[in-house]
Design a protein around this motif. Structure first.
Motif, PDB file in Angstrom:
ATOM      1  N   PRO A 268      21.220   4.218  17.515  1.00 48.38           N
ATOM      2  CA  PRO A 268      22.174   3.500  17.759  1.00 48.38           C
ATOM      3  C   PRO A 268      22.390   2.247  17.402  1.00 48.38           C
ATOM      4  CG  PRO A 268      21.075   4.201  19.937  1.00 48.38           C
ATOM      5  CD  PRO A 268      20.291   4.838  18.611  1.00 48.38           C
ATOM      6  N   GLN A 269      23.173   1.629  16.483  1.00 42.91           N
ATOM      7  CA  GLN A 269      23.325   0.402  16.435  1.00 42.91           C
ATOM      8  C   GLN A 269      23.601  -0.399  17.669  1.00 42.91           C
ATOM      9  OE1 GLN A 269      25.168  -0.828  12.407  1.00 42.91           O
ATOM     10  NE2 GLN A 269      25.806   1.244  12.660  1.00 42.91           N
ATOM     11  N   GLY A 270      23.295  -1.595  17.811  1.00 41.45           N
ATOM     12  CA  GLY A 270      23.569  -2.366  19.086  1.00 41.45           C
ATOM     13  C   GLY A 270      22.342  -2.803  19.684  1.00 41.45           C
ATOM     14  N   GLY A 271      21.257  -1.926  19.649  1.00 42.35           N
ATOM     15  CA  GLY A 271      19.889  -2.005  20.359  1.00 42.35           C
ATOM     16  C   GLY A 271      19.037  -3.409  19.621  1.00 42.35           C
ATOM     17  N   VAL A 272      18.220  -3.756  20.317  1.00 39.17           N
ATOM     18  CA  VAL A 272      17.205  -4.737  19.894  1.00 39.17           C
ATOM     19  C   VAL A 272      16.462  -4.182  18.765  1.00 39.17           C
ATOM     20  CG1 VAL A 272      15.465  -6.317  20.523  1.00 39.17           C
ATOM     21  CG2 VAL A 272      17.438  -5.851  22.244  1.00 39.17           C
ATOM     22  N   ILE A 273      15.777  -3.028  18.946  1.00 36.27           N
ATOM     23  CA  ILE A 273      14.800  -2.220  18.227  1.00 36.27           C
ATOM     24  C   ILE A 273      15.532  -1.551  17.096  1.00 36.27           C
ATOM     25  CG2 ILE A 273      14.536  -0.056  19.339  1.00 36.27           C
ATOM     26  CD1 ILE A 273      11.456  -0.885  18.999  1.00 36.27           C
ATOM     27  N   SER A 274      16.766  -1.303  17.159  1.00 37.34           N
ATOM     28  CA  SER A 274      17.421  -0.502  15.966  1.00 37.34           C
ATOM     29  C   SER A 274      17.175  -0.630  14.694  1.00 37.34           C
ATOM     30  CB  SER A 274      18.780  -0.149  16.430  1.00 37.34           C
ATOM     31  OG  SER A 274      19.109   0.413  17.677  1.00 37.34           O
ATOM     32  N   PRO A 275      17.446  -2.120  14.287  1.00 42.31           N
ATOM     33  CA  PRO A 275      17.217  -2.727  12.805  1.00 42.31           C
ATOM     34  C   PRO A 275      15.739  -2.224  12.337  1.00 42.31           C
ATOM     35  CG  PRO A 275      18.248  -4.459  14.092  1.00 42.31           C
ATOM     36  CD  PRO A 275      17.713  -3.256  15.147  1.00 42.31           C
TER      37      PRO A 275
END
Length: 548
Positions: free
Chosen positions: A228-235
């Motif tokens: 899910p985009q929007g989380g700190v670790i997603s990128p």
């Protein structure tokens, strides 16, 4: 006893300078152990970092103070924390066996009119993700491929453009210009977890975040794929999922000359002089992406040539808002000196980016039809400065003049709308003043011009360099040439020797840097009145009324 007493201190009085040193020292050791291939030591140091009180406090500060988008709440409804709550969150992060909370889905409008879904975790799990990222990022910075530039510390879009220039400057090439369809939403969970090869507590946490329920307008969705985009670790997880694509394509390339593969998040370009090789690599890229549950987007996949027309496609291609193209020229205007190649590589803002920018400026001017001139200037200046800084590393001087002309026309229509009974000369004298030159000004505030931005060549980051290697000389010099930063920030970085004036720590490449006005007068922009501070240090200075 001293450890307990330290935890009972007030949040603002914590030794943040020492915390940052402790965390960076551990991250540097993780980076060095990974370079030596000592996985056992890497995992041992990661466990130590995850249990560290310094790392937990920094993770909470990142999501509750440093993050300028922190006001968006998750399903818990928490959008901000008090100092006591921050301390409680930091203590609670010590246990990594937490049950995963659902993610709240919100939508933002993309440039092309589509809606992009974002997954907003709860405030506690944002802090937990920031803590895990502190431990994982140094490990993966060692192995990430040299031409991967998105969501990595110390790298920017201009580095990707500089890499493309280096690949095509001596010889025209075919380019496979494409991106990955719904990359963040389609990543295969099991394939990603197999790539991680991390310690069990972190693997369990990441599995929980990937499988977390999504609350969308009252409906609960259980995802089968995607981060899910929007989380700190997603990128970071998306970069891990796409890691290996560049190496694979170089290994399978049948041609003697190896291709250039430049990736920025889910957008990438494959460059090679032979058309058959580019088609061969396209098929293998699709094959490799299938293993991760991904595929190329057909509508954005095309093969072009940098100098000649190919299959009704004009020469060149657009990438990250830049247009990369080669033009035939005479022998006295060629790109190379030793060999007269007969072409010149020119990179400039793309037509789509120019049209998008003009529409944005027009919307701002239209919104301020009833406001005074100062309010209009205060909103336009940051937009103009940001757009000009982004493109100041390419051949944009002509485009900057073109933009100034368009802005002038729109501003004159704004003035004529406000004074319909006045003639051209009256409107011009009312809103344009002859200061050092003729500018749109009310006497106190002045609209900046695009042409005032100095154009220069950007030095691409070295392939395997990382901020975790501790080379402060290289990274401080690079930070002072960051194209995303205004000229006054660059000058203040040199005056302050790359250090924050409040905490005296060096600025890192991913830090939030803000300009502080010492006397509180935001109109007084003399360099003696300005100081560069970290975002959190700036908050502390204003909260405690500190005089610098």
């Amino acid at each position: 006893m001293a450890h307990v007493q330290r935890r009972s201190e007030d949040w603002k009085s914590l030794p943040w300078k020492q915390f940052q040193r402790n965390v960076f020292r551990l991250q540097k050791r993780i980076y060095q152990a990974m370079r030596c291939g000592d996985f056992k030591r890497v995992h041992s140091l990661q466990r130590l970092l995850l249990r560290s009180w310094s790392a937990r406090c920094l993770a909470v500060r990142q999501v509750s103070q440093d993050n300028r988008g922190k006001r968006t709440p998750g399903v818990d409804g928490v959008a901000s924390l008090t100092p006591k709550q921050r301390l409680a969150y930091a203590r609670h992060l010590g246990k990594l066996s937490h049950k995963t909370d659902p993610v709240r889905r919100v939508y933002i409008l993309k440039v092309n009119g589509e809606l992009r879904p974002l997954g907003i975790p709860t405030m506690f799990h944002r802090g937990l993700q920031a803590l895990v990222k502190l431990a994982l990022e140094p490990e993966w910075e060692v192995v990430f491929e040299p031409n991967s530039y998105a969501f990595r510390p110390g790298r920017c879009p201009q580095d990707a453009i500089g890499s493309i220039f280096n690949f095509i400057r001596l010889k025209p090439k075919f380019a496979l210009d494409t991106d990955i369809e719904k990359c963040f939403d389609q990543i295969d969970h099991q394939a990603l977890l197999r790539k991680l090869r991390t310690i069990r507590p972190v693997a369990n946490l990441i599995r929980g975040w990937l499988k977390a329920a999504i609350v969308d307008n009252g409906m609960t969705i259980f995802p089968e794929a995607g981060t899910p985009q929007g989380g700190v670790i997603s990128p970071l997880l998306a970069n891990i999922a796409l890691h290996g694509l560049e190496t694979y394509l170089i290994e399978v390339c049948p041609h003697r000359n190896k291709p250039g593969i430049i990736r920025f998040a889910d957008d990438f370009v494959v460059l090679h002089e032979d058309l058959d090789t580019v088609l061969f690599l396209k098929n293998h890229a699709e094959k490799w992406l299938t293993q991760m549950g991904l595929r190329l987007k057909p509508s954005k996949t095309r093969i072009v040539h940098t100098l000649l027309e190919h299959q009704d496609h004009k020469p060149g291609f657009d990438f990250l808002g830049f247009n990369i193209r080669q033009y035939p020229v005479g022998k006295h205007h060629t790109s190379t000196y030793r060999k007269k190649s007969g072409f010149k590589t020119i990179i400039k803002p793309s037509k789509k980016a120019q049209r998008r920018y003009i529409r944005k400026i027009k919307a701002v001017i239209h919104k301020h039809r009833g406001n005074n001139q100062a309010a209009l200037i205060s909103e336009l200046n940051p937009i103009i400065r940001g757009w000009s800084n982004y493109y100041r590393t390419c051949s944009a001087k002509h485009v900057f003049g073109y933009m100034d002309y368009h802005v002038y026309r729109m501003l004159f229509r704004w003035a004529a709308y406000r004074h319909r009974n006045k003639n051209f000369g009256w409107c011009y004298r009312r809103y344009w003043r002859n200061l050092r030159r003729i500018d749109f000004s009310d006497g106190n505030s002045t609209l900046i011009k695009h042409k005032a931005t100095k154009v220069y060549r950007h030095a691409k980051v070295k392939g395997h360099k990382s901020p975790f290697d501790g080379d402060w000389v290289y990274w401080s010099a690079r930070l002072g040439r960051d194209p995303s930063k205004p000229a006054r920030v660059v000058k203040l970085l040199k005056l302050q020797d790359g250090k924050c004036l409040y905490c005296k720590l060096r600025f890192m490449t991913d830090n939030i840097i803000e300009v502080h006005h010492r006397n509180g007068d935001r109109v007084d922009n003399r360099y003696l009145n300005l100081a560069l501070l970290h975002g959190h240090c700036h908050d502390q200075v204003h909260a405690n009324a500190v005089c610098l």
